[in-house]
Motif scaffolding. Structure first.
Motif, short mmCIF file in Angstrom:
data_model
loop_
_atom_site.label_atom_id
_atom_site.label_comp_id
_atom_site.label_asym_id
_atom_site.label_seq_id
_atom_site.Cartn_x
_atom_site.Cartn_y
_atom_site.Cartn_z
N THR A 84 58.63 -11.08 -13.65
CA THR A 84 59.05 -9.69 -13.45
C THR A 84 58.14 -9.02 -12.42
O THR A 84 57.01 -9.44 -12.21
N ALA A 85 58.67 -7.98 -11.75
CA ALA A 85 57.92 -7.29 -10.69
C ALA A 85 57.40 -8.30 -9.68
O ALA A 85 56.22 -8.31 -9.31
N ALA A 86 58.30 -9.14 -9.21
CA ALA A 86 57.92 -10.31 -8.42
C ALA A 86 57.48 -9.99 -7.00
O ALA A 86 56.96 -10.88 -6.31
N SER A 87 57.65 -8.76 -6.55
CA SER A 87 57.20 -8.41 -5.20
C SER A 87 55.84 -7.73 -5.21
O SER A 87 55.32 -7.36 -4.17
N GLY A 88 55.24 -7.57 -6.39
CA GLY A 88 53.95 -6.91 -6.51
C GLY A 88 52.79 -7.84 -6.22
O GLY A 88 52.96 -9.02 -5.86
N GLY A 89 51.58 -7.34 -6.41
CA GLY A 89 50.38 -8.10 -6.07
C GLY A 89 50.27 -9.41 -6.82
O GLY A 89 50.04 -10.47 -6.22
N ALA A 117 52.72 -15.29 -8.23
CA ALA A 117 53.27 -16.04 -9.36
C ALA A 117 54.53 -16.80 -8.97
O ALA A 117 54.74 -17.94 -9.39
N VAL A 118 55.39 -16.18 -8.16
CA VAL A 118 56.61 -16.86 -7.71
C VAL A 118 56.24 -18.13 -6.94
O VAL A 118 56.77 -19.22 -7.20
N GLN A 119 55.32 -18.00 -5.99
CA GLN A 119 54.96 -19.14 -5.15
C GLN A 119 54.27 -20.23 -5.95
O GLN A 119 54.56 -21.43 -5.78
N LEU A 120 53.35 -19.85 -6.82
CA LEU A 120 52.63 -20.83 -7.61
C LEU A 120 53.54 -21.52 -8.61
O LEU A 120 53.41 -22.72 -8.88
N VAL A 122 65.78 -3.73 -4.90
CA VAL A 122 66.75 -4.28 -3.96
C VAL A 122 66.15 -4.49 -2.57
O VAL A 122 66.50 -5.45 -1.86
N ARG A 123 65.20 -3.64 -2.17
CA ARG A 123 64.64 -3.76 -0.82
C ARG A 123 63.78 -5.02 -0.65
O ARG A 123 63.50 -5.43 0.48
N ASN A 124 63.36 -5.62 -1.76
CA ASN A 124 62.49 -6.79 -1.68
C ASN A 124 63.16 -8.10 -2.07
O ASN A 124 62.49 -9.14 -2.17
N ILE A 125 64.47 -8.08 -2.28
CA ILE A 125 65.16 -9.29 -2.72
C ILE A 125 65.01 -10.42 -1.71
O ILE A 125 64.71 -11.56 -2.07
N ASP A 126 65.21 -10.12 -0.43
CA ASP A 126 65.09 -11.17 0.59
C ASP A 126 63.67 -11.72 0.65
O ASP A 126 63.48 -12.94 0.82
N LEU A 127 62.68 -10.85 0.53
CA LEU A 127 61.29 -11.31 0.54
C LEU A 127 61.02 -12.26 -0.61
O LEU A 127 60.45 -13.34 -0.42
N VAL A 128 61.42 -11.88 -1.81
CA VAL A 128 61.15 -12.71 -2.99
C VAL A 128 61.88 -14.04 -2.88
O VAL A 128 61.35 -15.08 -3.26
N THR A 170 54.55 -3.47 -2.03
CA THR A 170 55.03 -4.84 -1.85
C THR A 170 53.84 -5.69 -1.47
O THR A 170 53.36 -5.63 -0.34
N GLY A 171 53.32 -6.48 -2.39
CA GLY A 171 52.12 -7.25 -2.13
C GLY A 171 50.88 -6.40 -2.29
O GLY A 171 50.79 -5.56 -3.19
N LYS A 172 49.89 -6.59 -1.41
CA LYS A 172 48.57 -6.01 -1.59
C LYS A 172 48.31 -4.81 -0.68
O LYS A 172 48.84 -4.71 0.42
#
Length: 352
Positions: free
Chosen positions: A185-190, A195-198, A212-218, A345-347
């Motif tokens: 959850t909250a997969a575009s956060g710090g 967590a998604v990548q690992l 919705v704005r971060n779907i492509d990034l995730v 989005t990220g850090k």
């Protein structure tokens, strides 16, 4: 001789948010035995920073004020204290740490994670031009990793790695075992974007939630399925493919157990990174009733080898550091407010 002064950002009491921060000039600290002085190059903010300002850990570890906050930093060793061997100013190979217990040194640069429970060191902090650090754990930073990247992955990356390890993923062998289904959850956060990548590196099938704005990034980070958390499907956290989750890495604000439970397999668990009162109650009930579905409050155990592992992944390009924005030290209040807002989005990076 007059003391050398540095710019820093501090707060004088609990509460106040970004408005409680003050731009000040204070003496440059002097390293004591077993410590080094760093000239900081970058620091990143984590939610734990402003939660401490709000009073987190106050009963167990009251702060000494004024307090210079921030947890993850990158910098250069400029002075060493008594008893420090094999480290010297400008050393490109060896190095030391900053502000606390956990450190990563890469050539001229140093990455550090503050130990927020270190009762002997409560003065901070990364929002400054210089910081003193004890030498506990070090790893060399390749030139491929910038200071901003180096300051971004320690706490967030270690948290993601620790949570996924608790979820049963393996990162230390050629055979990761049967594929697990993981929800982040909250997969575009710090923490979430690491967590998604690992999880993908741990051979998991990953479902992720974000705006919705971060779907492509995730998706670009490797998620197999992405849910917009504001849609009906996203709100119930159901995998589009119908898969039940072996584990949930819960990085979002409070989500009721009743939402998670129908989506877990028979022995599924929710690793809650920010457990509140309701989560702790659920944890206790599940333990007492011997439920096979568990909510697990997360506590990270930091190991130097995990930092080495993460640094190598970043060097190789197998772990991407997403940076939302960069702020100058004299604009740290804006960075602080953005972190509190919770939609980065990220850090978030602050550079002296």
């Amino acid at each position: 001789m007059a003391e050398k002064l540095m710019c820093a950002v501090q707060y004088d009491s609990y509460g106040g948010g970004a408005a409680g921060l003050k731009q000040v000039e204070v003496p440059v600290p002097t390293p004591s035995k077993g410590e080094v002085l760093l000239k900081l190059e970058a620091t990143t903010l984590n939610p734990i920073d402003w939660k401490i300002q709000k009073g987190l850990f106050r009963p167990l570890m009251p702060k000494r004020f004024p307090y210079i906050p921030a947890t993850d930093v990158a910098g250069e060793v400029v002075e060493v204290g008594p008893g420090v061997e094999n480290f010297k100013p400008g050393d490109k190979i060896d190095g030391g740490g900053s502000c606390s217990i956990l450190h990563l040194f890469y050539g001229f640069s140093l990455i550090v994670v503050m130990n927020i429970l270190d009762k002997k060191k409560q003065t901070g902090g990364g929002l400054a031009e210089y910081a003193v650090a004890k030498i506990d754990m070090t790893v060399h930073r390749p030139a491929e990793i910038s200071a901003a990247e180096g300051a971004s992955f320690p706490i967030a990356g270690l948290t993601a790695h620790g949570a996924l390890t608790l979820a049963g993923l393996k990162f230390d062998g050629p055979d990761p075992g049967p594929q697990k289904n993981i929800l982040v959850t909250a997969a575009s956060g710090g923490v979430g974007h690491f967590a998604v990548q690992l999880a993908k590196l741990g051979n998991a099938h990953v479902t992720a939630t974000c705006g919705v704005r971060n779907i492509d990034l995730v998706r670009s980070l490797g998620a197999d399925e992405v849910l917009d958390y504001k849609t009906p499907a996203g709100a119930v956290l159901k995998s589009p493919s119908g898969k039940k989750y072996d584990a949930v890495i819960q990085c979002a604000s409070a989500i009721p157990w009743s939402v998670f439970e129908p989506n877990l397999n028979s022995t599924g668990k929710v690793i809650d990174l920010t457990p509140g009162t309701s989560a702790m109650w659920t944890y206790a009930v599940k333990k007492l009733t011997l439920s096979k579905k568990q909510l697990v409050p997360f506590m990270n155990s930091v190991k130097a080898e995990n930092l080495v592992y993460l640094a190598e992944l970043v060097k190789q390009g197998n772990l991407k550091v997403v940076i939302d924005c960069k702020h100058a030290l004299n604009d740290a209040e804006a960075a602080w407010a953005k972190s509190i807002d919770g939609h980065a989005t990220g850090k978030i990076v602050v550079e002296p």
